[in-house]
Design a protein around this motif. Sequence first.
Motif, PDB file in Angstrom:
ATOM      1  N   UNK A  73     -19.035  14.175  -7.916  1.00  0.00           N
ATOM      2  CA  UNK A  73     -20.408  14.534  -8.267  1.00  0.00           C
ATOM      3  C   UNK A  73     -21.077  15.433  -7.230  1.00  0.00           C
ATOM      4  N   UNK A  74     -20.379  15.751  -6.144  1.00  0.00           N
ATOM      5  CA  UNK A  74     -20.962  16.572  -5.075  1.00  0.00           C
ATOM      6  C   UNK A  74     -20.862  18.052  -5.407  1.00  0.00           C
ATOM      7  N   UNK A  75     -21.918  18.787  -5.119  1.00  0.00           N
ATOM      8  CA  UNK A  75     -21.914  20.237  -5.315  1.00  0.00           C
ATOM      9  C   UNK A  75     -21.079  20.953  -4.264  1.00  0.00           C
ATOM     10  N   UNK A  76     -20.745  20.285  -3.173  1.00  0.00           N
ATOM     11  CA  UNK A  76     -19.961  20.906  -2.109  1.00  0.00           C
ATOM     12  C   UNK A  76     -18.456  20.775  -2.325  1.00  0.00           C
ATOM     13  N   UNK A  77     -18.035  19.993  -3.314  1.00  0.00           N
ATOM     14  CA  UNK A  77     -16.622  19.872  -3.651  1.00  0.00           C
ATOM     15  C   UNK A  77     -16.238  21.010  -4.583  1.00  0.00           C
ATOM     16  N   UNK A  78     -15.118  21.690  -4.306  1.00  0.00           N
ATOM     17  CA  UNK A  78     -14.728  22.852  -5.107  1.00  0.00           C
ATOM     18  C   UNK A  78     -13.869  22.490  -6.312  1.00  0.00           C
ATOM     19  N   UNK A  79     -13.618  21.204  -6.538  1.00  0.00           N
ATOM     20  CA  UNK A  79     -12.901  20.786  -7.728  1.00  0.00           C
ATOM     21  C   UNK A  79     -11.397  20.824  -7.628  1.00  0.00           C
ATOM     22  N   UNK A  80     -10.818  21.100  -6.483  1.00  0.00           N
ATOM     23  CA  UNK A  80      -9.367  21.209  -6.388  1.00  0.00           C
ATOM     24  C   UNK A  80      -8.705  19.842  -6.251  1.00  0.00           C
ATOM     25  N   UNK A  81      -9.034  19.093  -5.212  1.00  0.00           N
ATOM     26  CA  UNK A  81      -8.364  17.806  -5.023  1.00  0.00           C
ATOM     27  C   UNK A  81      -9.184  16.935  -4.078  1.00  0.00           C
ATOM     28  N   UNK A  82      -8.906  15.628  -4.159  1.00  0.00           N
ATOM     29  CA  UNK A  82      -9.479  14.666  -3.221  1.00  0.00           C
ATOM     30  C   UNK A  82      -8.537  13.457  -3.166  1.00  0.00           C
ATOM     31  N   UNK A  83      -8.692  12.635  -2.132  1.00  0.00           N
ATOM     32  CA  UNK A  83      -7.860  11.438  -2.015  1.00  0.00           C
ATOM     33  C   UNK A  83      -8.533  10.446  -1.090  1.00  0.00           C
ATOM     34  N   UNK A  84      -8.140   9.170  -1.246  1.00  0.00           N
ATOM     35  CA  UNK A  84      -8.609   8.089  -0.364  1.00  0.00           C
ATOM     36  C   UNK A  84      -7.408   7.174  -0.142  1.00  0.00           C
ATOM     37  N   UNK A  85      -6.898   7.139   1.083  1.00  0.00           N
ATOM     38  CA  UNK A  85      -5.657   6.438   1.371  1.00  0.00           C
ATOM     39  C   UNK A  85      -5.742   5.725   2.719  1.00  0.00           C
ATOM     40  N   UNK A  86      -4.970   4.640   2.827  1.00  0.00           N
ATOM     41  CA  UNK A  86      -4.782   3.973   4.117  1.00  0.00           C
ATOM     42  C   UNK A  86      -3.654   4.705   4.830  1.00  0.00           C
ATOM     43  N   UNK A  87      -3.970   5.348   5.932  1.00  0.00           N
ATOM     44  CA  UNK A  87      -3.000   6.230   6.582  1.00  0.00           C
ATOM     45  C   UNK A  87      -2.427   5.661   7.865  1.00  0.00           C
ATOM     46  N   UNK A  88      -3.057   4.611   8.406  1.00  0.00           N
ATOM     47  CA  UNK A  88      -2.551   4.134   9.693  1.00  0.00           C
ATOM     48  C   UNK A  88      -3.149   2.768  10.009  1.00  0.00           C
ATOM     49  N   UNK A  89      -2.524   2.086  10.946  1.00  0.00           N
ATOM     50  CA  UNK A  89      -3.064   0.870  11.546  1.00  0.00           C
ATOM     51  C   UNK A  89      -3.260   1.168  13.022  1.00  0.00           C
ATOM     52  N   UNK A  90      -4.474   1.093  13.494  1.00  0.00           N
ATOM     53  CA  UNK A  90      -4.752   1.471  14.877  1.00  0.00           C
ATOM     54  C   UNK A  90      -4.204   0.427  15.836  1.00  0.00           C
ATOM     55  N   UNK A  91      -4.102   0.805  17.110  1.00  0.00           N
ATOM     56  CA  UNK A  91      -3.583  -0.106  18.128  1.00  0.00           C
ATOM     57  C   UNK A  91      -4.503  -1.304  18.342  1.00  0.00           C
ATOM     58  N   UNK A  92      -5.790  -1.118  18.059  1.00  0.00           N
ATOM     59  CA  UNK A  92      -6.732  -2.226  18.227  1.00  0.00           C
ATOM     60  C   UNK A  92      -6.823  -3.106  16.991  1.00  0.00           C
ATOM     61  N   UNK A  93      -6.041  -2.787  15.932  1.00  0.00           N
ATOM     62  CA  UNK A  93      -5.952  -3.688  14.789  1.00  0.00           C
ATOM     63  C   UNK A  93      -6.756  -3.297  13.579  1.00  0.00           C
ATOM     64  N   UNK A  94      -7.427  -2.122  13.572  1.00  0.00           N
ATOM     65  CA  UNK A  94      -8.189  -1.721  12.402  1.00  0.00           C
ATOM     66  C   UNK A  94      -7.303  -0.974  11.404  1.00  0.00           C
ATOM     67  N   UNK A  95      -7.686  -1.076  10.148  1.00  0.00           N
ATOM     68  CA  UNK A  95      -7.044  -0.303   9.086  1.00  0.00           C
ATOM     69  C   UNK A  95      -7.740   1.059   9.025  1.00  0.00           C
ATOM     70  N   UNK A  96      -6.983   2.133   9.135  1.00  0.00           N
ATOM     71  CA  UNK A  96      -7.552   3.482   9.140  1.00  0.00           C
ATOM     72  C   UNK A  96      -7.474   4.035   7.722  1.00  0.00           C
ATOM     73  N   UNK A  97      -8.641   4.250   7.117  1.00  0.00           N
ATOM     74  CA  UNK A  97      -8.741   4.810   5.777  1.00  0.00           C
ATOM     75  C   UNK A  97      -9.187   6.262   5.898  1.00  0.00           C
ATOM     76  N   UNK A  98      -8.443   7.167   5.286  1.00  0.00           N
ATOM     77  CA  UNK A  98      -8.796   8.586   5.336  1.00  0.00           C
ATOM     78  C   UNK A  98      -9.214   9.069   3.949  1.00  0.00           C
ATOM     79  N   UNK A  99     -10.390   9.697   3.906  1.00  0.00           N
ATOM     80  CA  UNK A  99     -10.905  10.298   2.682  1.00  0.00           C
ATOM     81  C   UNK A  99     -10.846  11.809   2.847  1.00  0.00           C
ATOM     82  N   UNK A 100     -10.222  12.499   1.901  1.00  0.00           N
ATOM     83  CA  UNK A 100     -10.010  13.940   1.968  1.00  0.00           C
ATOM     84  C   UNK A 100     -10.622  14.581   0.737  1.00  0.00           C
ATOM     85  N   UNK A 101     -11.325  15.710   0.939  1.00  0.00           N
ATOM     86  CA  UNK A 101     -11.913  16.470  -0.165  1.00  0.00           C
ATOM     87  C   UNK A 101     -11.851  17.950   0.167  1.00  0.00           C
TER      88      UNK A 101
END
Length: 385
Positions: free
Chosen positions: A274-302
């Motif tokens: 719904x964002x006007x700044x997105x060009x309509x090509x692709x987007x994703x939301x994925x868990x990409x890593x587990x940090x050394x301190x124990x957090x789940x790293x979620x990456x959102x790409x647009x």
Amino acid sequence: MTVAHWIAIGIAVAVSMALVFVLHWVLNHKLGKVWPMARHVVSRSAVTAYTAAAVVGANLALPSVGDVGWSTYSIIEHAMRILMISTLTALGLSLAYAATDMVLQRLSFSNGDADRRARRLQTQVRLLRRVITSIIVVLAIAAILFTFDAVRALGAGLLASAGVIGIVAGVAAQSTLGNLFAGLQLAFSDALRIGDVVVVEGEWGRVEELSLVNVTIKIWDERRLVVPVVNFTTTSFENWTKSGTNITAKVEFPLDWEVPIAELREEAGKLITSSNNWDGRSWSCQVVNISESGEVVVRVVATAADTGGQWNVACEIREHLVTWLATHYPQSLPRKRTEFVSGGDEEESGYAARFPTSAFRRATAASVAAHEGNGDARSGDPEEA
């Protein structure tokens, strides 16, 4: 010189400047409507044309040798020769700049960062204009110097030893020549253009000016980073708009293990699409890593059409999802966990001695008391006995 000579010179100068005035008026009011370059010629030659006209008029009305004598005539004639070279060179440069101004004005009406061809031509025209201007000015100065007899004799001697002088000049001007060739290489290899978005020395900015010596980078906070041209041919740099303006925004969230990935992905998709700044090509939301301190790293790409859209959509994602997680899933926010594992009475007594008032000790004591109370109650029951 008599008064008549001065009057003749004044009349010649006035007539010459009047002709320039008429020519400027015609260019500005008549030809300017059908010939766009006319206005550029008038604006660029507003000073140089009148100066050159005055010098030419005065030169035409100079008295002869018989009127003023040889010594006076030679001085006046030498001075007028120098003025003629200077003013005509300045007039020629102003006309050349007027012609290139028209080209640059046409190139400026482009589709922003997307018109890479226009920005490349603009860079090349500006750089070539500076190179040609420098060459013409050097030649004009040389022509003025050679009007002096002493310098002319010296020039003949220098030409005889041109090889040695060339070597010395090359060594002395090594850095200058290096910057010159580096600028030409950048302009014509299409590695850098005016308007390109680059990252240099850790600073993000846009190429504002490309000269024979330096490249001026306008940083996002309106500072200017001035970098020698040769640095762009000897060290690596990031050019975000070399092949195109399309770019990808990336936002990473270090979250707790209880984060609902499916709900987070759905919310991110609603926001991005719904964002006007997105060009309509692709987007994703994925868990990409587990940090050394124990957090789940979620990456959102647009994806975005340009750097401005990339920055805005990244900020939108960051602001919206942080608020959404804090409101609906506060347990998903990053936190630290500590677990105490007891290895027996001796280890527990040692811990109790070091931390007698800890929350862990209070919780353990309460658990033991409850257990003993239950045991006493069972011991008083005949059936349990």
